[in-house]
Each structure stands twice: as structure tokens, then as C-alpha cells.
Write an enzyme that holds these catalytic residues in place. Structure first.
Site, PDB file in Angstrom:
ATOM      1  N   HIS A 147      15.836  48.797  -7.168  1.00 14.72           N
ATOM      2  CA  HIS A 147      15.520  48.408  -5.793  1.00 14.72           C
ATOM      3  C   HIS A 147      14.883  47.015  -5.749  1.00 14.72           C
ATOM      4  CE1 HIS A 147      16.602  52.302  -4.361  1.00 14.72           C
ATOM      5  NE2 HIS A 147      15.575  52.934  -4.882  1.00 14.72           N
TER       6      HIS A 147
ATOM      7  N   SER B 213      16.946  56.772   8.198  1.00  9.58           N
ATOM      8  CA  SER B 213      17.114  57.546   6.967  1.00  9.58           C
ATOM      9  C   SER B 213      15.792  57.593   6.192  1.00  9.58           C
ATOM     10  CB  SER B 213      18.218  56.915   6.128  1.00  9.58           C
ATOM     11  OG  SER B 213      18.447  57.667   4.966  1.00  9.58           O
TER      12      SER B 213
HETATM   13  P1  A3P Z   1      21.261  59.427   5.891  1.00 14.51           P
HETATM   14  O1  A3P Z   1      19.798  59.755   5.820  1.00 14.51           O
HETATM   15  O2  A3P Z   1      21.579  58.472   7.008  1.00 14.51           O
HETATM   16  O3  A3P Z   1      22.126  60.644   5.944  1.00 14.51           O
HETATM   17  P2  A3P Z   1      19.942  56.380  -0.876  1.00 14.51           P
HETATM   18  O4  A3P Z   1      20.932  57.079  -1.738  1.00 14.51           O
HETATM   19  O5  A3P Z   1      19.972  54.882  -0.984  1.00 14.51           O
HETATM   20  O6  A3P Z   1      18.585  56.978  -1.006  1.00 14.51           O
HETATM   21  O7  A3P Z   1      20.427  56.619   0.625  1.00 14.51           O
HETATM   22  C1  A3P Z   1      20.439  57.900   1.200  1.00 14.51           C
HETATM   23  C2  A3P Z   1      21.400  57.864   2.362  1.00 14.51           C
HETATM   24  O8  A3P Z   1      22.748  57.861   1.880  1.00 14.51           O
HETATM   25  C3  A3P Z   1      21.269  59.093   3.239  1.00 14.51           C
HETATM   26  O9  A3P Z   1      21.650  58.669   4.538  1.00 14.51           O
HETATM   27  C4  A3P Z   1      22.290  60.010   2.598  1.00 14.51           C
HETATM   28  O10 A3P Z   1      22.698  61.078   3.434  1.00 14.51           O
HETATM   29  C5  A3P Z   1      23.423  59.040   2.331  1.00 14.51           C
HETATM   30  N1  A3P Z   1      24.344  59.488   1.276  1.00 14.51           N
HETATM   31  C6  A3P Z   1      24.069  60.153   0.144  1.00 14.51           C
HETATM   32  N2  A3P Z   1      25.177  60.410  -0.547  1.00 14.51           N
HETATM   33  C7  A3P Z   1      26.208  59.898   0.151  1.00 14.51           C
HETATM   34  C8  A3P Z   1      27.629  59.872  -0.059  1.00 14.51           C
HETATM   35  N3  A3P Z   1      28.178  60.412  -1.121  1.00 14.51           N
HETATM   36  N4  A3P Z   1      28.369  59.233   0.882  1.00 14.51           N
HETATM   37  C9  A3P Z   1      27.811  58.680   1.967  1.00 14.51           C
HETATM   38  N5  A3P Z   1      26.491  58.688   2.224  1.00 14.51           N
HETATM   39  C10 A3P Z   1      25.684  59.286   1.322  1.00 14.51           C
END
Ligand code: A3P
Length: 309
Positions: free
Chosen positions: A131, A164
Site C-alpha cells: 500500500h 468500502s
Molecule cells: P466493496 O466494499 O465496494 O464491495 P481491497 O481488496 O483493496 O481491500 O478492496 C476490497 C474491495 O474490493 C471490496 O469492495 C470488495 O468487495 C472488492 N472485491 C474483493 N474481491 C473482488 C473481486 N474478486 N472482484 C471485484 N471486487 C472485489
């Protein structure tokens, strides 16, 4: 601790009290280090990377601002680069492990074992996630150096990233028995740049500029684009990593297999990704299930009121 690490620790102890402090999103505090807000453990992580990480030109670093698609891109890139090691049947590692267990976070891993030797023991090509803002990486990793790594960055509509993050933090907080952070309070923090590795837009801009200057070293993707045309982006990532799909692979439908394996619907319904830990573990604060919520574009509309600007 290795001697070099002792020195960094000492430096960290000296620097930390001099940094500006802001409210964290849970019961922690964020410190402003080199222009970016972060918990103290990550300030130390940034310093350790700066002083002890030895980059290789074959390294692949997935860079994200949290909640922009780290889990998804970890899965996609892992599936792309390992497509000859595993078939897409039931034994694929992505069906058994959460993507973060397959693709470690550099700023966490650099702490482990009190030296960088574990990172150095990993075979090439190393695939790590981070990050860290681009400007916090040492020059040895960035584009002008012979040892420069390749970065894949994913950006997302900041309104969706914010919503999110708000859900994510409150979910973790509830499990810890902490009071919920209101949407308004969270919004004020985010707007003022006080979010994990915020300001959000500075994080994005750093990688955006780097991708313009060194398109062969930094690939800049958008969550919304990948969502709309996942196959196109899987091919794009593979080409960027010098691993383009052959005609045979295209005929076998490997691109679609990767897209389906890594889809929100598939990953979020796996047993391994439904795990909820009731307590904080030594290694992780969050549970596997916390990384899957809706996985949609534009959910901000259900939370943020545009009428008041
Ligand atoms: P939302 O809270 O909008 O649903 P990170 O992985 O950077 O922590 O981000 C998490 C976000 O990515 C969450 O968004 C999560 O639901 C979404 N996410 C996780 N896996 C995913 C996938 N395979 N395809 C699309 N979005 C995904």
C-alpha cells in the site's frame, strides 16, 4: 534483530514523536510520515523497506490504496503468472487460500524475523503487494534504476473506495467492541487526507505520473475498467509482465478461466473466504470474509448524499 534493523528501529523511535498525529479510523492513531498518514507500524515498515529491501528487476509489486481492488488483483496476477504451475481444477491455490496468504504485503513481511533475509530467500520472480505510495519507495526500486521493479497499480472511484473503507473499518471495530465511526466523521477524515496512506489523491497521482513517465515499469489500471472488461485487462496485465497469452492458450480459453476463477462471485463463495475470525490474531486484524462485500461499481450512491454538494 539484525544490526541494520536495530539502527532503523532506533531511528524510528527518534522520528515517531516528531510526526504530526491524526485520529485513526479505529482506536489507533495515524502519523504523517513523508506526506502520508499511516499507523506507526507502517511508518516503521516504510523505513525498513527504504533501508533494507533489495529489489530485483523481476519483482512484481501490486500497489494499491486500500479498498481499491487489492484482493482481486492479487488473485488475477497470481493466476496469470502461475498459469503453467496449476491447472484450473479443484486444486488451484486460489480455491484453498485467501489471496493475501498467497501474495504477502511487503510492508508487513519486511518486519518478519527481524531481518530482510526471508524476503531475500524468496525465488524470482517475487510477487508482492504493497500500500506504499510511490514516493515512499527507495530510488533503487523506481523507474530510473537498473534494479527497478514492475508495479501494477489499481485505482478506484474515491467515493467507492471511501464507502468500502468505512464498512471495512466498522466491521473490524464492531468485532473489537469499539464504537462505530459515523459516515460523516469518516468522510471528514478522508476528505482531509487522513486515511490509511492518505491523502488518497496524492497516492493515486504518484502512480499515475510514474505510469506516464515509465509505462513499461508502471501499469495503471482502474477498477471500473477491469470490472467492465476483465478479459481485456487480464491480457493487458500479462503483456505488461512479458507473459502474453499464446494462440494455444487463447484457444483453450485460459483468459476466461482466469477471469472466472478470480471473479467476486467465485472467490467470495469459497469456504476459505467465508471465514470470520472472532478475535484479532497475531498476524491479522481482519478476517478473510472482510475483503468481500459487494464488489460493485457505484455503491457510493447508496451512502453519500449529493444534494448538499
Ligand atoms: P466493496 O466494499 O465496494 O464491495 P481491497 O481488496 O483493496 O481491500 O478492496 C476490497 C474491495 O474490493 C471490496 O469492495 C470488495 O468487495 C472488492 N472485491 C474483493 N474481491 C473482488 C473481486 N474478486 N472482484 C471485484 N471486487 C472485489
Amino acid at each position: 534483530l539484525e544490526e541494520g534493523y536495530e539502527k532503523t528501529n532506533k531511528m524510528f523511535d527518534e522520528i515517531l514523536p516528531t510526526l504530526a498525529k491524526g485520529d485513526g479510523w479505529l482506536d489507533d492513531q495515524y502519523f504523517q510520515y513523508q506526506g502520508f498518514w499511516q499507523p506507526s507500524i507502517f511508518v516503521k515498515g516504510s523505513m525498513l523497506i527504504h533501508q533494507h529491501f533489495k529489489p530485483r528487476p523481476t519483482d512484481i509489486i501490486l500497489s494499491t490504496s486500500p479498498k481499491c481492488g487489492t484482493t482481486w488483483l492479487r488473485a488475477l496476477i497470481f493466476a496469470i503468472i502461475n498459469r503453467n504451475s496449476y491447472d484450473f481444477g479443484e486444486n488451484h491455490p486460489l480455491l484453498k487460500s485467501n489471496p493475501r496468504d498467497l501474495v504477502p504485503l511487503l510492508e508487513r513481511l519486511i518486519h518478519e524475523g527481524g531481518s530482510a533475509s526471508f524476503l531475500e530467500s524468496l525465488p524470482s520472480p517475487r510477487f508482492l503487494s504493497s500500500h506504499l505510495p510511490f514516493s515512499l519507495f527507495p530510488n533503487s526500486l523506481t523507474s530510473s534504476s537498473a534494479s527497478a521493479c514492475r508495479f501494477v497499480y489499481i485505482f478506484r472511484d474515491p467515493k467507492d473506495a471511501f464507502v468500502s473503507m468505512w464498512h471495512f473499518m466498522n466491521k473490524l471495530g464492531a468485532r473489537e467492541g469499539l464504537p462505530q465511526l459515523s459516515l460523516d466523521d469518516a468522510f471528514d477524515l478522508f476528505r482531509n487526507g487522513v486515511s490509511f496512506y492518505g491523502p488518497f489523491w496524492d497516492h493515486v497521482l504518484g502512480f499515475w505520473k510514474a505510469s506516464l513517465e515509465s509505462p513499461n515499469k508502471v501499469l495503471f489500471l482502474k477498477y471500473e475498467d477491469v470490472k467492465r472488461e476483465p478479459s481485456v485487462h487480464v491480457r493487458k496485465i500479462a503483456e505488461f509482465l512479458d507473459l502474453p497469452f499464446s494462440a494455444d492458450e487463447e484457444n483453450e480459453g485460459i483468459v476466461e478461466k482466469i477471469v472466472n476463477l478470480c471473479s467476486f462471485e467465485n472467490l467470495s463463495n469459497l469456504d476459505v473466504n467465508k471465514i470470520v475470525r472472532e478475535e484479532k490474531t497475531r498476524r491479522y486484524f481482519a478476517s478473510n470474509s472482510d475483503f468481500f462485500r459487494k464488489g460493485q461499481v457505484g455503491d457510493w450512491i447508496n451512502h453519500l448524499d449529493t444534494r448538499n454538494g
